[in-house]
Every structure is written in C-alpha cells, then in structure tokens.
Design a protein around this motif. Structure first.
Motif, PDB file in Angstrom:
ATOM      1  N   LEU A  20       0.832  -1.200   0.000  1.00 58.08           N
ATOM      2  CA  LEU A  20       0.000   0.000   0.000  1.00 58.08           C
ATOM      3  C   LEU A  20       0.872   1.259   0.000  1.00 58.08           C
ATOM      4  O   LEU A  20       0.579   2.235  -0.695  1.00 58.08           O
ATOM      5  N   LYS A  21       1.934   1.216   0.800  1.00 63.94           N
ATOM      6  CA  LYS A  21       2.843   2.368   0.860  1.00 63.94           C
ATOM      7  C   LYS A  21       3.523   2.577  -0.478  1.00 63.94           C
ATOM      8  O   LYS A  21       3.643   3.714  -0.962  1.00 63.94           O
ATOM      9  N   THR A  22       3.969   1.464  -1.109  1.00 66.99           N
ATOM     10  CA  THR A  22       4.610   1.560  -2.417  1.00 66.99           C
ATOM     11  C   THR A  22       3.651   2.154  -3.444  1.00 66.99           C
ATOM     12  O   THR A  22       4.020   3.020  -4.244  1.00 66.99           O
ATOM     13  N   ALA A  23       2.378   1.710  -3.402  1.00 69.20           N
ATOM     14  CA  ALA A  23       1.387   2.213  -4.349  1.00 69.20           C
ATOM     15  C   ALA A  23       1.103   3.687  -4.122  1.00 69.20           C
ATOM     16  O   ALA A  23       1.026   4.481  -5.076  1.00 69.20           O
ATOM     17  N   ALA A  24       0.956   4.074  -2.851  1.00 69.51           N
ATOM     18  CA  ALA A  24       0.673   5.476  -2.537  1.00 69.51           C
ATOM     19  C   ALA A  24       1.820   6.376  -2.989  1.00 69.51           C
ATOM     20  O   ALA A  24       1.595   7.473  -3.521  1.00 69.51           O
ATOM     21  N   GLU A  25       3.048   5.920  -2.793  1.00 64.45           N
ATOM     22  CA  GLU A  25       4.204   6.725  -3.215  1.00 64.45           C
ATOM     23  C   GLU A  25       4.248   6.860  -4.731  1.00 64.45           C
ATOM     24  O   GLU A  25       4.610   7.916  -5.260  1.00 64.45           O
ATOM     25  N   ALA A  26       3.886   5.783  -5.443  1.00 66.55           N
ATOM     26  CA  ALA A  26       3.885   5.833  -6.903  1.00 66.55           C
ATOM     27  C   ALA A  26       2.858   6.837  -7.412  1.00 66.55           C
ATOM     28  O   ALA A  26       3.111   7.593  -8.350  1.00 66.55           O
TER      29      ALA A  26
ATOM     30  N   THR B  17      -0.857  10.452 -13.835  1.00 68.14           N
ATOM     31  CA  THR B  17      -0.725   9.241 -14.658  1.00 68.14           C
ATOM     32  C   THR B  17      -1.909   8.316 -14.417  1.00 68.14           C
ATOM     33  O   THR B  17      -2.291   8.088 -13.265  1.00 68.14           O
ATOM     34  N   PRO B  18      -2.513   7.762 -15.467  1.00 65.22           N
ATOM     35  CA  PRO B  18      -3.640   6.831 -15.290  1.00 65.22           C
ATOM     36  C   PRO B  18      -3.250   5.647 -14.395  1.00 65.22           C
ATOM     37  O   PRO B  18      -2.115   5.167 -14.450  1.00 65.22           O
ATOM     38  N   THR B  19      -4.203   5.203 -13.606  1.00 67.10           N
ATOM     39  CA  THR B  19      -3.940   4.124 -12.661  1.00 67.10           C
ATOM     40  C   THR B  19      -3.426   2.862 -13.341  1.00 67.10           C
ATOM     41  O   THR B  19      -2.523   2.192 -12.831  1.00 67.10           O
ATOM     42  N   ASN B  20      -3.993   2.536 -14.501  1.00 64.97           N
ATOM     43  CA  ASN B  20      -3.573   1.294 -15.158  1.00 64.97           C
ATOM     44  C   ASN B  20      -2.112   1.352 -15.589  1.00 64.97           C
ATOM     45  O   ASN B  20      -1.407   0.342 -15.557  1.00 64.97           O
ATOM     46  N   ARG B  21      -1.646   2.546 -15.962  1.00 67.66           N
ATOM     47  CA  ARG B  21      -0.229   2.671 -16.343  1.00 67.66           C
ATOM     48  C   ARG B  21       0.675   2.565 -15.120  1.00 67.66           C
ATOM     49  O   ARG B  21       1.761   1.982 -15.189  1.00 67.66           O
ATOM     50  N   ILE B  22       0.249   3.121 -14.001  1.00 69.32           N
ATOM     51  CA  ILE B  22       1.026   2.976 -12.765  1.00 69.32           C
ATOM     52  C   ILE B  22       1.075   1.505 -12.362  1.00 69.32           C
ATOM     53  O   ILE B  22       2.123   0.989 -11.938  1.00 69.32           O
ATOM     54  N   ALA B  23      -0.059   0.804 -12.507  1.00 65.60           N
ATOM     55  CA  ALA B  23      -0.110  -0.617 -12.152  1.00 65.60           C
ATOM     56  C   ALA B  23       0.853  -1.427 -12.999  1.00 65.60           C
ATOM     57  O   ALA B  23       1.538  -2.334 -12.500  1.00 65.60           O
TER      58      ALA B  23
ATOM     59  N   ARG C 109      -5.785  -3.346  -7.884  1.00 66.40           N
ATOM     60  CA  ARG C 109      -6.560  -3.479  -6.647  1.00 66.40           C
ATOM     61  C   ARG C 109      -5.845  -2.795  -5.483  1.00 66.40           C
ATOM     62  O   ARG C 109      -6.472  -2.162  -4.627  1.00 66.40           O
ATOM     63  N   ILE C 110      -4.517  -2.950  -5.437  1.00 70.79           N
ATOM     64  CA  ILE C 110      -3.745  -2.335  -4.348  1.00 70.79           C
ATOM     65  C   ILE C 110      -3.792  -0.814  -4.461  1.00 70.79           C
ATOM     66  O   ILE C 110      -3.921  -0.100  -3.449  1.00 70.79           O
ATOM     67  N   LEU C 111      -3.708  -0.305  -5.678  1.00 66.26           N
ATOM     68  CA  LEU C 111      -3.805   1.145  -5.884  1.00 66.26           C
ATOM     69  C   LEU C 111      -5.170   1.662  -5.431  1.00 66.26           C
ATOM     70  O   LEU C 111      -5.269   2.732  -4.820  1.00 66.26           O
ATOM     71  N   ALA C 112      -6.212   0.885  -5.728  1.00 70.36           N
ATOM     72  CA  ALA C 112      -7.548   1.287  -5.287  1.00 70.36           C
ATOM     73  C   ALA C 112      -7.643   1.277  -3.768  1.00 70.36           C
ATOM     74  O   ALA C 112      -8.213   2.184  -3.151  1.00 70.36           O
ATOM     75  N   ALA C 113      -7.057   0.244  -3.146  1.00 72.53           N
ATOM     76  CA  ALA C 113      -7.068   0.165  -1.688  1.00 72.53           C
ATOM     77  C   ALA C 113      -6.268   1.303  -1.078  1.00 72.53           C
ATOM     78  O   ALA C 113      -6.648   1.874  -0.045  1.00 72.53           O
TER      79      ALA C 113
END
Length: 238
Positions: A188-194, A201-207, A223-227
């Motif tokens: 979650l921390k990694t996703a939030a930092e990204a 940037t669109p979420t799918n590209r970050i994923a 899913r993690i980005l959404a969470a």
C-alpha cells in the motif's frame, strides 16, 4: 538469488550449494589452512550467492559446480605457478526462474519493503515462513532463510482474504476479519508513493509499472492502488 537444491542429484533449475568448510574438506585441508592458502584466489573466482553482510555469522554460500571448478583452478594455478583464469568458471544462468530462492533483502526488493519487514511479516503469517538451505552434503546453513520467487508471487496475487491461499486460517478466530483485504499490506505504501510521484498518470499505467518493478500481476496492483486510494485521507471540500 539462489537456485538451491536439497537434493545433491537434482537437475536444473535446482542447483546444489556448498560452503567454504565443505570446499576445504573436499580439498583435504583444515579450514584454516585452506583460508590461508586458497581463499583469496577462490573468492575472486566463485561469486557468493548471498551477501554475508545480510546476516552476521552467515557462512559464505556458493554454487557447488562453480565452487568445484574454482577450487580446481586454484590448485592448478598454485601447482603451475601462474595466475588463476576466471574464464574457466562458467557463469550461473541469468534469467529469473519461479524457483529462485531469495534471501530477506532480495525478497524485500521484490515486495518493495526492507529485509526486517520481510521477517516481521513472515512471523505474523502474512508471508510464507521461508525455508532453510541444505548443502550438497546435507548440512543446514545457519542464519539463512530463503523464499521462493514463486511463493512470494503467489502471496502478492493473493493477499489475506483474496483468493487461493489468502483466506483465514482454520481454527478459532479471536479477531474480526479485516474490513479491507489489503489492510497492513506493505505494498500500500509503495502504491501510494507511486501515485504521489505521478498524480496525473492513469492508474492502469502505474499498475503496469509497479508490476514490472516489483512483480505480481497488473490486476493485483490495480486493486492495491484502489485500496491505497481508499486508505488515503481526502481533503474535505471547502
């Protein structure tokens, strides 16, 4: 990373390993004699599979085939009065494999956390316990715990409460089930930092970028980005 085998007769991708104590024993020398006579040249030829700085007191671990070739070259060079030839030592396979064994630091790099967090999450049951490595002579290497790349990838794609292997453990459950399936997940921390780094940037590209960097599927990272977004406090409208 290590393709370690607990079976001395195993074939690729499993590769038996050894230690300096075993190399000295096979060479017919006391370890102290071997360390004085052979160790500097041997270590220049055979790369360690794990950084000894990762665990104080950890024995140096080598691929068995490389270690035997390196010791043979060291003995030949000493007998002939010449320098050793690194070209005579075959390199290990470079491609990643699901059965690669990763130590805590390497597992942390894959998951986007540090080694201490890997041990902590394994102790709490969030990650697999890890396994010990035995040498080709059947001796367990102390102070070394490894995780397979496959097991880590499966956990990344199946957080607690999500899919195969991610549900609640059998038996009494004194605590309520977590409301958020990824609650406590270090990713979650990694996703939030990204997201914070590239907010437009669109979420799918970050994923996609996170999956390429840390492993796991693009869908899992979505899913993690959404969470992570749900867990991030939002400013109230003025």
């Amino acid at each position: 990373m290590l393709r370690a085998s607990n079976d001395p007769a195993a074939q690729d991708p499993w590769r038996p390993v050894t230690t300096e104590a075993e190399v000295a024993q096979r060479a017919g020398m006391p370890l102290t004699t071997w360390q004085r006579r052979c160790a500097p040249r041997f270590r220049a030829l055979a790369p360690e599979l794990f950084d000894v700085e990762d665990a104080r007191g950890l024995a140096r671990v080598y691929d068995l085939a490389q270690a035997e070739a390196a010791q043979g070259e060291v003995e030949a060079a000493l007998a002939e009065g010449r320098e050793t030839a690194p070209s005579k030592i075959d390199a290990l396979p470079g491609a990643q494999h699901p059965e690669d064994r990763l130590n805590a630091r390497e597992a942390g790099d894959l998951l986007g956390i540090d080694a201490d967090e890997v041990y902590a999450l394994a102790a709490r049951g969030y990650l697999p316990k890890g396994e010990k490595v035995r040498t080709a002579q059947g001796k367990t290497i102390g102070r070394l715990t490894v995780w397979s790349r496959r097991a880590l990838a499966e956990r990344m794609d199946n957080a607690p409460g999500q899919g195969v292997g991610g549900g609640r453990k059998p038996g009494p459950q004194p605590e309520r089930r977590k409301a958020r399936p990824y609650q406590g997940d270090p990713r979650l921390k990694t996703a939030a930092e990204a997201v914070a780094t590239a907010p437009d940037t669109p979420t799918n590209r970050i994923a996609v970028a996170l999956a390429e960097t840390h492993g796991g599927s693009t869908r899992t990272w979505e899913r993690i980005l959404a969470a992570a977004s749900d867990a991030t406090p939002h400013d109230s409208p003025a």
